[in-house]
Enzyme design. Structure first.
Site, mmCIF file in Angstrom:
data_model
loop_
_atom_site.group_PDB
_atom_site.id
_atom_site.type_symbol
_atom_site.label_atom_id
_atom_site.label_comp_id
_atom_site.label_asym_id
_atom_site.label_seq_id
_atom_site.Cartn_x
_atom_site.Cartn_y
_atom_site.Cartn_z
ATOM 1 N N ASP A 38 -6.981 4.479 -4.699
ATOM 2 C CA ASP A 38 -7.673 4.357 -3.413
ATOM 3 C C ASP A 38 -8.290 5.736 -3.171
ATOM 4 O O ASP A 38 -8.495 6.496 -4.144
ATOM 5 C CB ASP A 38 -6.681 3.958 -2.297
ATOM 6 C CG ASP A 38 -7.369 3.597 -0.981
ATOM 7 O OD1 ASP A 38 -7.993 2.532 -0.911
ATOM 8 O OD2 ASP A 38 -7.294 4.389 -0.023
ATOM 9 N N LYS B 162 0.858 -1.188 0.000
ATOM 10 C CA LYS B 162 0.000 0.000 0.000
ATOM 11 C C LYS B 162 0.888 1.229 0.000
ATOM 12 O O LYS B 162 2.029 1.177 0.450
ATOM 13 C CB LYS B 162 -0.892 0.000 1.248
ATOM 14 C CG LYS B 162 -2.083 0.925 1.170
ATOM 15 C CD LYS B 162 -3.250 0.301 0.423
ATOM 16 C CE LYS B 162 -4.360 1.301 0.201
ATOM 17 N NZ LYS B 162 -5.565 0.674 -0.370
#
Ligand code: NDP
Length: 445
Positions: free
Chosen positions: A165, A125
């Site tokens: 995201d 991430k």
């Protein structure tokens, strides 16, 4: 002290300043007690110690020039958490709240989520504390190019493949892809969520929201029920929320709420998705505009009411972490909620999630319920490798298959460990076992 307790104590000592990461790690570790306490192999090779520590954490400065000619500096991150079952895969988040704790929590969750999809993708991430809100397209481009100028050293189609995201949609992916291609002189599938004319997959935009609804639908099927006539509360009004709303409406459910960071709308007759898409995707505006277009809808500012006080059958939190607390969980239960499915990552606080499980609300944790996004990203990677594009229906059918399989895997795992209906435990164990086996097979690395 048990193996899991030792790991938790050590994590708390080393990461005291990372509350979101500790929350996510403890939830997973507590679920794994039944697996690792009965088989000493894991402890003998320090498997949990290795699992909780990222393989690599990269932090970098991102200098860029705003429209007034002023130099701005943001902080960039990429946490490459675990590559036991495939290249690191996970989104990039651009939001002022981003810090190492948030990126580590998201990266850790991603390991198990990616494993649950059944596809060969590891966990990672990244992101930045940059806020795209209120910036011109030129400023967003300038930032994205600066961000990719550093990130490109660390990623690659067989190494690490980021996606979007919060705050990173098609526009940002485009600017970053362009910069990667310019620096590397290579057209590679190094990012997912790309535009359809340059390597993107049909149905990727819809995938997370649709996937969430497919999982809940499969559960409803198993109890002989459906979305028809159900009132549904959805939070958020971004990518996940919009496409979850679309699929619920297609299946005959009535979505009556949406939120953004300024508050929520309650529209008992049913949210008008065209209005939402116009406000959010075209004007990039605020939900306050919604009530002025629909007289029978009410808008409440943040601080003047909670979206979770609205009585519904199903709640789908799709905005951000820790947006649904214990009081919200109690209000939902009192008003008759039967199912909670997490479209966002960790939107329920730990005590809220525990409360749902204790009170037999069917609770689907984000790492399972929102895995459709990354699952379809992996399908985009496959298409890029083959230099082929599949049709919308083909991708959508594969997405549905992935979500149905995940539901049955987590359901089976919960039953196998004597906790029928505890999908948190089921998701953590099913996701862990595959990664753990790969780590055992690959030796001490
Ligand atoms: P978007 O940026 O498209 O939308 C986010 C939505 O949540 C917006 O409505 C935003 O409101 C709201 N929001 C964000 N932060 C806050 C906050 N701190 N307080 C209140 N509201 C907030 O993001 P996505 O829809 O892509 O992501 C939503 C969630 O789903 C995240 O948790 C993400 O990690 C998760 N997720 C997303 C996937 C994807 O494919 N996109 C895949 C898997 C998980 P505002 O406009 O006011 O900021």
């Amino acid at each position: 002290m048990s193996y899991v307790d030792k790991i938790i104590a050590d994590l708390e000592k080393k990461n005291a300043d990372q509350p979101e990461f500790l929350q996510a790690a403890k939830e997973v570790l507590n679920s794994l007690r039944v697996v690792v306490d009965s088989d000493k192999t894991y402890e003998s090779v320090a498997l949990l110690e290795r699992l909780v520590e990222p393989e690599r954490t990269i932090q970098f400065r991102v200098p860029w020039v705003d429209d007034s000619g002023k130099v701005q500096v943001n902080r960039g991150y990429r946490v490459e958490y675990n590559s036991a079952i495939g290249p690191y895969k996970g989104g990039l988040r651009f939001h002022p709240s981003v810090n190492l704790s948030i990126i580590k929590f998201l990266g850790f969750e991603q390991i198990f989520k990616n494993s649950l999809t059944g596809l060969p993708i590891g966990g990672g991430k990244g992101g930045s504390d940059f806020d795209p809100k209120g910036k011109s397209d030129n400023e967003v481009m300038s930032f994205c190019q600066a961000f990719m100028t550093e990130l490109q050293r660390h990623i690659g189609p067989d190494t690490d493949v980021p996606a979007g995201d919060i705050g990173v949609g098609g526009r940002e992916i485009g600017f970053m892809f362009g910069q990667y291609k310019r620096i590397k002189n290579a057209f590679q599938g190094v990012l997912t969520g790309k535009g359809l004319t340059w390597g993107g997959s049909l149905a990727r935009t819809e995938a997370t929201g649709y996937g969430l609804v497919y999982m809940v639908e499969e559960y409803l099927n198993t109890i002989g029920d459906s979305f028809k006539g159900k009132n549904v509360a959805i939070s958020g009004s971004g990518n996940v929320a919009i496409f979850a709303t679309q699929k619920v409406q297609e299946l005959g459910g009535n979505v009556i709420t949406m939120t953004d960071s300024n508050g929520f709308v309650h529209h008992p007759a049913g949210i008008n998705l065209d209005t939402i898409k116009h406000i959010k995707l075209v004007k990039r505006g605020r939900l306050t505009d919604y009530a002025s277009k629909h007289g029978d809808a009410v808008h409440k500012e943040t601080g003047t009411g909670r979206v979770w006080d609205v009585p519904v059958d199903i709640a789908l939190p799709c905005a951000t972490q820790n947006e649904l607390n214990l009081n919200d969980a109690k209000a939902l239960l009192k008003n008759g909620v039967k199912i909670v499915g997490e479209g966002a990552n960790m939107p329920s606080t730990q005590d809220a999630a525990d409360f749902f499980i204790e009170n037999k609300v069917s609770f689907f944790p984000g790492k399972a319920a929102n895995a459709g996004g990354v699952g379809t990203s992996a399908l985009e990677m496959s298409q890029n490798s083959e230099r082929l594009s599949w049709s919308f229906d083909e991708v959508n059918a594969k997405l549905k298959g992935i979500m149905v399989d995940i539901f049955h895997n987590i359901d089976d795992a919960a039953k196998e460990y004597g906790e029928d209906g505890n999908y948190i435990l089921g998701a953590n164990i099913a996701g862990f076992k595959k990664v753990a086996q790969a780590m055992l097979d690959q030796g001490i690395i």
